[in-house]
Design a protein around this motif. Sequence first.
Motif, PDB file in Angstrom:
ATOM      1  N   ALA A 130       8.463  -0.317  -3.760  1.00 33.45           N
ATOM      2  CA  ALA A 130       9.266  -1.497  -5.228  1.00 33.45           C
ATOM      3  C   ALA A 130       7.824  -2.154  -4.552  1.00 33.45           C
ATOM      4  O   ALA A 130       6.973  -2.309  -4.219  1.00 33.45           O
ATOM      5  CB  ALA A 130      10.549  -2.376  -5.067  1.00 33.45           C
ATOM      6  N   LEU A 131       7.719  -3.288  -5.756  1.00 37.52           N
ATOM      7  CA  LEU A 131       7.337  -4.240  -5.973  1.00 37.52           C
ATOM      8  C   LEU A 131       7.751  -5.255  -4.968  1.00 37.52           C
ATOM      9  O   LEU A 131       8.995  -5.749  -5.677  1.00 37.52           O
ATOM     10  CB  LEU A 131       7.178  -4.828  -6.977  1.00 37.52           C
ATOM     11  N   GLY A 187       0.355  -1.000  -0.596  1.00 35.23           N
ATOM     12  CA  GLY A 187       0.042   0.087   0.148  1.00 35.23           C
ATOM     13  C   GLY A 187       0.822   1.211  -0.153  1.00 35.23           C
ATOM     14  O   GLY A 187       2.108   1.492  -0.308  1.00 35.23           O
ATOM     15  N   LEU A 188      -0.068   2.325   0.912  1.00 34.31           N
ATOM     16  CA  LEU A 188       0.722   3.770   0.071  1.00 34.31           C
ATOM     17  C   LEU A 188       1.167   4.253   1.656  1.00 34.31           C
ATOM     18  O   LEU A 188       0.169   4.685   2.381  1.00 34.31           O
ATOM     19  CB  LEU A 188      -0.385   4.947  -0.252  1.00 34.31           C
ATOM     20  N   LEU A 215      10.021   2.596   7.800  1.00 32.62           N
ATOM     21  CA  LEU A 215      10.236   2.725   6.080  1.00 32.62           C
ATOM     22  C   LEU A 215       9.823   3.903   5.894  1.00 32.62           C
ATOM     23  O   LEU A 215      10.185   4.850   6.258  1.00 32.62           O
ATOM     24  CB  LEU A 215       8.275   2.339   5.482  1.00 32.62           C
ATOM     25  N   LYS A 216      10.829   3.873   4.378  1.00 35.20           N
ATOM     26  CA  LYS A 216      12.132   4.740   4.093  1.00 35.20           C
ATOM     27  C   LYS A 216      11.068   5.133   2.227  1.00 35.20           C
ATOM     28  O   LYS A 216      10.909   4.127   2.110  1.00 35.20           O
ATOM     29  CB  LYS A 216      13.118   4.660   4.090  1.00 35.20           C
ATOM     30  N   THR A 228       4.289   1.542  -1.837  1.00 35.49           N
ATOM     31  CA  THR A 228       4.813   2.955  -1.961  1.00 35.49           C
ATOM     32  C   THR A 228       5.154   3.672  -1.043  1.00 35.49           C
ATOM     33  O   THR A 228       4.309   3.684   0.399  1.00 35.49           O
ATOM     34  CB  THR A 228       3.704   3.971  -2.433  1.00 35.49           C
ATOM     35  N   VAL A 229       6.309   4.465  -0.282  1.00 37.84           N
ATOM     36  CA  VAL A 229       6.234   4.849   0.797  1.00 37.84           C
ATOM     37  C   VAL A 229       6.846   6.533  -0.073  1.00 37.84           C
ATOM     38  O   VAL A 229       7.496   6.755  -0.426  1.00 37.84           O
ATOM     39  CB  VAL A 229       7.691   4.782   1.676  1.00 37.84           C
TER      40      VAL A 229
END
Length: 123
Positions: free
Chosen positions: A91-92, A10-11, A85-86, A120-121
């Motif tokens: 990535a996938l 996710g985002l 998270l950075k 997605t970060v």
Amino acid sequence: QVQLVESGGGLVQPGGSLRLSCVSSGANFSIYAMGWYRQTPGNERDLVAAMTSGGWPHYANSVRGRFTITRDTAKNTMYLQMNNLKPEDTALYYCNRADGYRSGTRYGPWDYWGQGTQVTVSS
């Protein structure tokens, strides 16, 4: 035939957390080393975390201390807890076998790859 289904992406904002899951049919997580890989457009798929058949975790330097790989062999499910998270973690993410040996024979990832789950970060 092995099937692998990743989920949980996710985002998320920088500093946030996600927990990815990998459910398998046809794969026995307790006899193979398994891993989480990630890929960004135009780049190769990289292994970021792995667990040996005996349950020992290994991590890429880029994620050590932030990611934790676990598994539930009864459910044939593997997890990746991702903390702090950075943006560069975007990535996938895929799961598959990691490199290992069984009965004296070396193995690597199966040819089959699931759809992956997008992480997605971003702020």
